[in-house]
Design a protein around this motif. Structure first.
Motif, PDB file in Angstrom:
ATOM      1  N   UNK A 127     -50.096 -12.937  38.199  1.00 56.05           N
ATOM      2  CA  UNK A 127     -50.514 -12.252  38.998  1.00 56.05           C
ATOM      3  C   UNK A 127     -49.402 -10.969  38.955  1.00 56.05           C
ATOM      4  N   UNK A 128     -48.162 -11.165  38.933  1.00 52.72           N
ATOM      5  CA  UNK A 128     -47.475  -9.729  39.015  1.00 52.72           C
ATOM      6  C   UNK A 128     -47.761  -8.973  38.068  1.00 52.72           C
ATOM      7  N   UNK A 129     -48.363  -9.290  36.722  1.00 50.11           N
ATOM      8  CA  UNK A 129     -48.698  -8.484  35.670  1.00 50.11           C
ATOM      9  C   UNK A 129     -50.033  -7.734  36.326  1.00 50.11           C
ATOM     10  N   UNK A 130     -51.103  -8.316  36.886  1.00 46.87           N
ATOM     11  CA  UNK A 130     -52.180  -7.680  37.216  1.00 46.87           C
ATOM     12  C   UNK A 130     -51.685  -6.808  38.588  1.00 46.87           C
ATOM     13  N   UNK A 131     -50.525  -6.973  39.262  1.00 42.27           N
ATOM     14  CA  UNK A 131     -50.458  -6.110  40.428  1.00 42.27           C
ATOM     15  C   UNK A 131     -49.641  -4.848  39.749  1.00 42.27           C
ATOM     16  N   UNK A 132     -48.799  -5.206  38.856  1.00 43.47           N
ATOM     17  CA  UNK A 132     -48.034  -4.065  38.011  1.00 43.47           C
ATOM     18  C   UNK A 132     -49.109  -3.129  37.622  1.00 43.47           C
ATOM     19  N   UNK A 133     -49.958  -3.636  36.880  1.00 44.03           N
ATOM     20  CA  UNK A 133     -51.032  -2.645  36.067  1.00 44.03           C
ATOM     21  C   UNK A 133     -51.762  -1.870  37.275  1.00 44.03           C
ATOM     22  N   UNK A 134     -52.212  -2.503  38.181  1.00 44.82           N
ATOM     23  CA  UNK A 134     -52.976  -1.734  39.489  1.00 44.82           C
ATOM     24  C   UNK A 134     -51.881  -0.732  40.001  1.00 44.82           C
ATOM     25  N   UNK A 135     -50.760  -0.995  40.440  1.00 41.15           N
ATOM     26  CA  UNK A 135     -49.768  -0.536  41.208  1.00 41.15           C
ATOM     27  C   UNK A 135     -49.365   0.941  40.167  1.00 41.15           C
ATOM     28  N   UNK A 136     -49.114   0.533  38.964  1.00 38.09           N
ATOM     29  CA  UNK A 136     -48.717   1.853  37.889  1.00 38.09           C
ATOM     30  C   UNK A 136     -50.182   2.683  37.874  1.00 38.09           C
ATOM     31  N   UNK A 137     -51.332   2.035  37.843  1.00 34.34           N
ATOM     32  CA  UNK A 137     -52.365   2.992  37.742  1.00 34.34           C
ATOM     33  C   UNK A 137     -52.638   3.959  38.969  1.00 34.34           C
ATOM     34  N   UNK A 138     -52.178   3.491  40.125  1.00 38.35           N
ATOM     35  CA  UNK A 138     -52.005   4.396  41.420  1.00 38.35           C
ATOM     36  C   UNK A 138     -50.994   5.405  41.117  1.00 38.35           C
ATOM     37  N   UNK A 139     -49.752   4.823  40.591  1.00 37.50           N
ATOM     38  CA  UNK A 139     -48.554   5.872  40.655  1.00 37.50           C
ATOM     39  C   UNK A 139     -49.266   6.828  39.645  1.00 37.50           C
ATOM     40  N   UNK A 140     -49.536   6.434  38.457  1.00 43.92           N
ATOM     41  CA  UNK A 140     -50.058   7.428  37.553  1.00 43.92           C
ATOM     42  C   UNK A 140     -51.048   8.504  38.130  1.00 43.92           C
ATOM     43  N   UNK A 141     -52.000   7.965  38.714  1.00 45.58           N
ATOM     44  CA  UNK A 141     -53.045   8.757  39.522  1.00 45.58           C
ATOM     45  C   UNK A 141     -52.488   9.725  40.377  1.00 45.58           C
ATOM     46  N   UNK A 142     -51.563   9.416  40.940  1.00 40.83           N
ATOM     47  CA  UNK A 142     -50.727  10.255  41.934  1.00 40.83           C
ATOM     48  C   UNK A 142     -49.931  11.377  41.069  1.00 40.83           C
ATOM     49  N   UNK A 143     -49.280  10.927  40.225  1.00 42.27           N
ATOM     50  CA  UNK A 143     -48.699  11.965  39.266  1.00 42.27           C
ATOM     51  C   UNK A 143     -49.560  12.969  38.670  1.00 42.27           C
ATOM     52  N   UNK A 144     -50.713  12.410  37.735  1.00 40.49           N
ATOM     53  CA  UNK A 144     -51.576  13.329  37.378  1.00 40.49           C
ATOM     54  C   UNK A 144     -52.279  14.256  38.421  1.00 40.49           C
ATOM     55  N   UNK A 145     -52.624  13.792  39.459  1.00 40.15           N
ATOM     56  CA  UNK A 145     -53.065  14.687  40.458  1.00 40.15           C
ATOM     57  C   UNK A 145     -52.256  15.616  41.018  1.00 40.15           C
ATOM     58  N   UNK A 146     -50.773  15.294  41.165  1.00 35.44           N
ATOM     59  CA  UNK A 146     -50.076  16.360  41.662  1.00 35.44           C
ATOM     60  C   UNK A 146     -49.753  17.438  40.578  1.00 35.44           C
TER      61      UNK A 146
END
Lengths: 208, 147
Positions: free
Chosen positions: A170-189
């Protein structure tokens, strides 16, 4: 002194996840938010100048482990041998994708590296999360301080044999979704226009 | 995946709760870390605050602050994990075989010398970090050369 080094290694790894995390997230989202060649290149240009600097934190943490906790380094690198080799290959494929993609202006060439960049970024996020999960859960160390974990087992919570990828991934799935969010924030920024709008939609939360 | 990703914040919240429950039900002893050193509660609180702040800043479409909030969430989660395993550096399923900060550490002389070198290394890394993010900050513009 040992506790201070433990805190410093933890801080370096956190720094790596913070900084390279948005690179990984950007790689995982880029096929879905970038509709055109121009938008894809904007994402590459947003992370291009900083991605290798961000990975220095991983190298620094690995080098620090080597002399501060050599027994951990020896046990971890032999016990997680196969996943670490996979991680090494994924890191290389990501680096190659970033550096080689725009050398030849050909759609087949670009799409090939885009695919590798997406696969490398996505799987790295999953493996990092699974690795952290395995460390927190504990590994089957023997009295000599060594262990071996298979890459996967039967995904049965009742299974007596833990694996790198098992029900507790589960932490692997959590890491993927959390980093997707972080990446989306960075690209939006870092971007404007339709790409910015799509990244904002991707990270959308209830009520937005 | 695109459909799932469109609700990434909600999925992150759900998986955070699921991971926390799974971890503490598998290793209840980890909770003792917070009982022994209550100040450590600030780390998971920092992570949850980051997740909450991300939701708020998404509402206000503040990209920079949302990025800082997701960074706070990630740092909080990572440091919480480190806090709960301490004093182990690699916990074993059989606790008596765990590698701890004491039994896994290198010689104290090496640790002391390494600390001095680390100060120099970190100053260089900090200078590079500030320089590169100042040089390449702001909105990215499409160019024909480079990446």
């Amino acid at each position: 002194m040992e506790t201070l080094w433990f805190a410093l290694v933890a801080a370096m790894l956190a720094m790596y996840v913070l900084l390279d995390g948005f690179d990984l997230g950007a790689g995982a989202i880029h096929p879905f938010v970038a509709g055109t060649e121009t938008e894809r290149r904007l994402i590459y240009q947003a992370i291009g100048p900083v991605w290798d600097g961000n990975e220095v934190w991983l190298i620094a943490a690995g080098g620090t482990l080597f002399f501060t906790f050599p027994r951990l380094y020896a046990a971890g690198f032999s016990g997680f041998y196969l996943p670490l080799m996979i991680v090494l290959w994924l890191l290389m494929l990501r680096g190659l994708s970033l550096e080689l993609r725009s050398h030849i202006q050909n759609p087949v060439w670009s799409r090939f590296w885009d695919g590798l960049f997406f696969i490398g970024s996505t799987l790295l996020a999953v493996f990092y999360g699974a690795a952290l999960g395995n460390v927190v859960r504990g590994v089957p160390l023997d009295a000599d301080g060594y262990f071996f974990e298979p890459l996967w087992t039967d995904f049965n919570p009742a299974s007596a044999t833990p694996a790198v990828l098992d029900w507790y991934t589960i932490p692997g799935a959590l890491a993927l979704v959390a980093l997707v969010l972080h990446g989306a924030n960075y690209v939006a920024y870092r971007t404007e226009g339709p790409l910015n709008t799509r990244c904002r939609a991707l990270r959308s939360a209830p009520g937005w | 995946l695109p459909g799932l990703a469109k609700r990434a914040w909600l999925v992150t919240l759900a998986l955070t709760i699921l991971t926390t429950i799974a971890t503490f039900s598998l290793r209840p002893a980890l909770l003792a870390s917070f009982a022994d050193r209550p100040w450590g509660v600030v780390l998971p609180v920092f992570a949850v605050t980051g997740l909450g702040a991300m939701w708020c800043y998404n509402l206000h479409q503040s990209d920079g602050r949302s990025l800082l909030a997701s960074g706070a969430y990630l740092a909080g989660m990572m440091l919480s994990a480190a806090f709960t395993v301490y004093p182990n550096v690699l916990p074993a399923i059989a606790p008596e075989h765990s590698l701890t900060v004491s039994n896994a550490a290198g010689p104290s002389y090496g640790l002391a010398v390494g600390l001095a070198w680390r100060v120099v290394g970190m100053v260089l890394a900090a200078v590079y970090f500030v320089l590169i993010y100042r040089l390449f900050g702001g909105k990215v513009q499409q160019t024909d050369s480079g990446y």
